[in-house]
Design a protein around this motif. Structure first.
Motif, short mmCIF file in Angstrom:
data_model
loop_
_atom_site.label_atom_id
_atom_site.label_comp_id
_atom_site.label_asym_id
_atom_site.label_seq_id
_atom_site.Cartn_x
_atom_site.Cartn_y
_atom_site.Cartn_z
N GLY A 24 -3.76 -8.13 12.86
CA GLY A 24 -4.61 -9.09 13.55
C GLY A 24 -5.56 -9.80 12.59
N PHE A 34 0.00 -14.40 15.17
CA PHE A 34 -0.18 -13.83 16.50
C PHE A 34 1.16 -13.53 17.17
CE2 PHE A 34 -0.41 -14.65 21.09
CZ PHE A 34 -1.36 -13.72 21.48
N HIS A 37 2.47 -10.43 15.45
CA HIS A 37 1.63 -9.23 15.51
C HIS A 37 1.60 -8.62 16.91
CE1 HIS A 37 -2.13 -6.87 15.76
NE2 HIS A 37 -1.54 -6.32 14.72
N ILE A 38 1.45 -9.43 17.93
CA ILE A 38 1.35 -8.88 19.29
C ILE A 38 2.57 -8.04 19.66
CG2 ILE A 38 1.30 -9.51 21.74
CD1 ILE A 38 -1.46 -9.43 20.42
N ILE A 42 2.25 -4.04 20.30
CA ILE A 42 2.68 -3.43 21.57
C ILE A 42 3.70 -2.33 21.30
CG2 ILE A 42 3.94 -3.86 23.73
CD1 ILE A 42 2.52 -6.64 23.77
N ASN A 106 -7.46 -2.79 17.19
CA ASN A 106 -6.99 -4.15 17.45
C ASN A 106 -7.86 -4.86 18.48
OD1 ASN A 106 -4.35 -5.09 16.02
ND2 ASN A 106 -4.26 -2.87 16.23
N TYR A 110 -9.32 -8.44 17.56
CA TYR A 110 -9.09 -9.61 18.42
C TYR A 110 -10.37 -10.06 19.11
CZ TYR A 110 -4.08 -9.95 17.71
OH TYR A 110 -2.86 -10.15 17.15
#
Length: 119
Positions: A24, A34, A37-38, A42, A106, A110
């Motif tokens: 992040g 993004f 990374h997301i 997850i 995270n 974020y």
């Protein structure tokens, strides 16, 4: 050759873990990170909270088997990287703590990015 591929896979595995934890922060450099990374984040949380095994582990073991090795012969790899990725005393409770820590780390990253309007 197979031991090299196993070592390369272990290094990629380590870098993926670092990316899941701290990726992040790369949003300060490029916003499009993004989108990578997301999903990685997850997946990392999923693996920790469900005690699943990452496919890279199977790939590493496949290459080690093909090299007729039970473990890595390089001392640095065995002592440091392997010990970080596969801790000896890893329990379900520790994995849950790691998963929650991943969420917190995270969340802070974020949250800071959103607060600074860098995203």
């Amino acid at each position: 050759m197979y031991e090299f591929l196993a070592t390369l896979t272990l290094i990629i595995h380590f870098l993926f873990i670092i990316f899941v934890i701290f990726g992040g922060l790369l949003l300060f450099v490029k916003r499009w990170i993004f989108f990578f990374h997301i999903p990685a984040f997850i997946y990392g949380v999923y693996v920790e909270l469900t005690q699943s095994i990452c496919p890279l582990t199977y790939l590493e073991n496949y290459f080690l088997t093909k090299a007729n090795l039970a473990s890595y012969s390089t001392s640095f790899i065995q002592k440091y990287l392997y010990a970080i990725i596969y801790p000896i005393n890893l329990t379900e409770k520790i994995q849950i703590i790691l998963g929650i820590s991943l969420l917190i780390i995270n969340g802070i990253i974020y949250g800071f990015i959103i607060k600074r309007k860098k995203f």
